[in-house]
Design a protein around this motif. Structure first.
Motif, PDB file in Angstrom:
ATOM      1  N   PRO A 225       0.830  -1.216   0.000  1.00 55.27           N
ATOM      2  CA  PRO A 225       0.000   0.000   0.000  1.00 55.27           C
ATOM      3  C   PRO A 225       0.855   1.253   0.000  1.00 55.27           C
ATOM      4  N   THR A 226       0.440   2.250  -0.778  1.00 54.28           N
ATOM      5  CA  THR A 226       1.222   3.479  -0.925  1.00 54.28           C
ATOM      6  C   THR A 226       0.470   4.745  -0.560  1.00 54.28           C
ATOM      7  N   ALA A 227      -0.831   4.686  -0.381  1.00 45.54           N
ATOM      8  CA  ALA A 227      -1.595   5.909  -0.113  1.00 45.54           C
ATOM      9  C   ALA A 227      -2.868   5.574   0.645  1.00 45.54           C
ATOM     10  N   LEU A 228      -3.364   6.599   1.374  1.00 46.20           N
ATOM     11  CA  LEU A 228      -4.588   6.475   2.151  1.00 46.20           C
ATOM     12  C   LEU A 228      -5.448   7.712   1.943  1.00 46.20           C
TER      13      LEU A 228
ATOM     14  N   GLY B  55      -4.485  -0.231 -13.893  1.00 48.31           N
ATOM     15  CA  GLY B  55      -3.050  -0.009 -13.820  1.00 48.31           C
ATOM     16  C   GLY B  55      -2.448  -0.368 -12.479  1.00 48.31           C
ATOM     17  N   THR B  56      -1.381   0.364 -12.121  1.00 49.87           N
ATOM     18  CA  THR B  56      -0.709   0.182 -10.836  1.00 49.87           C
ATOM     19  C   THR B  56      -0.964   1.435 -10.013  1.00 49.87           C
ATOM     20  N   PRO B  57      -1.997   1.432  -9.175  1.00 48.78           N
ATOM     21  CA  PRO B  57      -2.408   2.646  -8.482  1.00 48.78           C
ATOM     22  C   PRO B  57      -1.331   3.137  -7.516  1.00 48.78           C
ATOM     23  N   TRP B  58      -1.270   4.472  -7.374  1.00 44.34           N
ATOM     24  CA  TRP B  58      -0.231   5.069  -6.520  1.00 44.34           C
ATOM     25  C   TRP B  58      -0.813   6.046  -5.501  1.00 44.34           C
TER      26      TRP B  58
END
Length: 456
Positions: free
Chosen positions: A276-279, A323-326
């Motif tokens: 996980p990269t974002a909240l 895609g690859t969500p960021w």
């Protein structure tokens, strides 16, 4: 697997160098109370219509009498202008932003809508090395919104105190853990003052800096999961003190709360997707409890965890995305008065917009190409129409402002230049004019860009 994903995240943060008009008639002040206001952007101090008329060139009737121009507007005309009967015009006043003349669809009446997006050229301010995240809030407790920047390379946060004239005072720099990549500003101890917390991906920790009368104490370190990449402040148990939800690169969430002794304790929460990269957090189902949305970069999914009001989150539901969500944000984008979600992907430069259904579920609203390598996004009502605009930062130094078109899509973007390799973006009123401004953290130029709202 973990060293590879950590290297991928650090590499993304450290991508160095990768990426002819007729004369205007004279205007005279009308004989009613209140100042004359130009229809091109001024506003009357009382909100009632003020008026002025232009002098016509010594017009005469057939009998030789001078033409007497109309000097007052009808009461039903709040704004705009009308003919004065002698070849000039009467200016009938202006509207206080975010209202514009005719913006609600009624001529000569102040209403919301119809404002064109506009921002001033970037003002760049030096911060620490490798700024990776930015947040806004009144840390100095003076009623003004300050700027807080987490510096990945320096291992610091920079506090830029807002001044009464809209500028910023002397920056101060405060040590935090290693490799901060996320920052929030909220009341973390229940004293009514804003504090700071950072997620430190290289230190496996969260740093909490409590503000006492606007002065920051040294950071308190709280151990969390492996490689925390993001955090958000959410009052999970409705006690008036913000808790911290942390997304760890090992695919777990941690929750940090203050105990009865004033100490901060971290506890493991749910497993989510891969890396996980974002909240983001908002109330997705209207029950008064904040819910949490997690971007899972390597599993191409969102995890959605509903709040309970008891201090815990429900088990996640999962939604596949493009895609690859960021990065992810929430806002009112579709016009249904329910929070929507937008998520950008670093590969393919795709943004997926999901329309909230009011029960924690979503319907696909739009998928669009955002441009070169989006790195961060947020929302804010930049034009005062009551609906959120999207603000998207890109690795090429461009920031795109996207306004919903009211039909499930978006108008063509407004493009603005920020610094080198923008890594984060925030929205908030910095100068007290009620217009949300945009702040961009530029990772490779060690500065932030202030984009002041010029929408009228």
């Amino acid at each position: 697997m973990r060293p590879v994903t950590v290297a991928r995240h650090v590499a993304i943060l450290l991508l160095l160098n990768a990426c002819s008009a007729s004369p205007t008639p004279e205007v005279r002040v009308a004989e009613e109370e209140g100042p004359a206001v130009s229809s091109s952007g001024g506003s009357s101090s009382s909100g009632e219509a003020s008026s002025s008329s232009s002098s016509s060139s010594s017009s005469s009737s057939s009998s030789g009498a001078a033409c007497v121009p109309i000097s007052n507007c009808p009461k039903e005309m709040e704004c705009g202008e009308m003919a004065d009967g002698c070849g000039g015009v009467v200016v009938c006043g202006g509207c206080h932003w975010p209202y514009t003349c005719g913006g609600g669809g009624v001529p000569n009446t102040c209403g919301r809508g119809g404002t064109a997006l506009a921002v001033a050229p970037a003002e760049n301010i030096t911060v620490g090395h490798g700024p990776a995240a930015v947040a806004l809030g009144d840390v100095t407790h003076d009623g003004r919104r300050d700027v807080v920047v987490a510096n990945f390379t320096s291992g610091t946060v920079t506090l830029l105190p807002a001044q009464a004239d809209g500028t910023f005072g002397l920056a101060t720099h405060h040590d935090v853990g290693r490799g901060p990549v996320g920052v929030v500003v909220d009341d973390l101890d229940g004293d009514g003052h804003k504090d700071i917390a950072t997620a430190n991906t290289l230190g496996n920790s969260v740093s909490i800096l409590i503000a006492d009368d606007g002065v920051l104490r040294p950071a308190v370190e709280v151990a969390v999961g492996t490689n925390p990449n993001a955090l958000t402040a959410v009052d999970l148990n409705q006690d008036g003190i913000a808790d911290l939800v942390v997304a760890n690169g090992d695919g777990t969430l941690s929750v940090i709360s203050m105990d009865e002794d004033g100490a901060y304790q971290a506890r493991p929460s749910h497993a989510v997707g891969a890396y996980p990269t974002a909240l983001a957090s908002t109330d997705l189902n209207g029950d008064g409890d904040r819910d949490v949305i997690v971007v899972n970069h390597l599993s191409d999914t969102l995890s959605i965890l509903m709040g309970t009001g008891t201090g815990e989150l429900q088990a996640p539901t999962t939604r596949q995305v493009c895609g690859t969500p960021w990065s992810v944000t929430t806002g009112e984008l579709s016009g249904n008065v329910v929070p929507d979600v937008a998520v950008v992907s670093t590969e393919g430069s795709v943004m997926e917009v999901l329309s909230g259904q009011g029960d924690g579920s979503f319907a696909l609203m739009d998928v669009l190409n955002t441009g070169n390598a989006p790195t961060a996004l947020t929302t804010g009502d930049l034009d005062g129409d009551g609906r959120s605009e999207l603000v998207i930062a890109h690795a090429d130094g461009q920031v795109r402002l996207l306004k919903p078109d009211g039909a499930g899509g978006f108008h063509p973007p407004l493009l603005v230049t920020a610094g080198t390799y923008p890594s984060a973006v925030a929205v908030g009123d910095l100068d007290g004019d009620l217009r949300p401004d945009v702040v961009v953290a530029n990772h490779n130029s060690d500065d932030i860009s202030i984009l002041r709202n010029a929408s009228r």
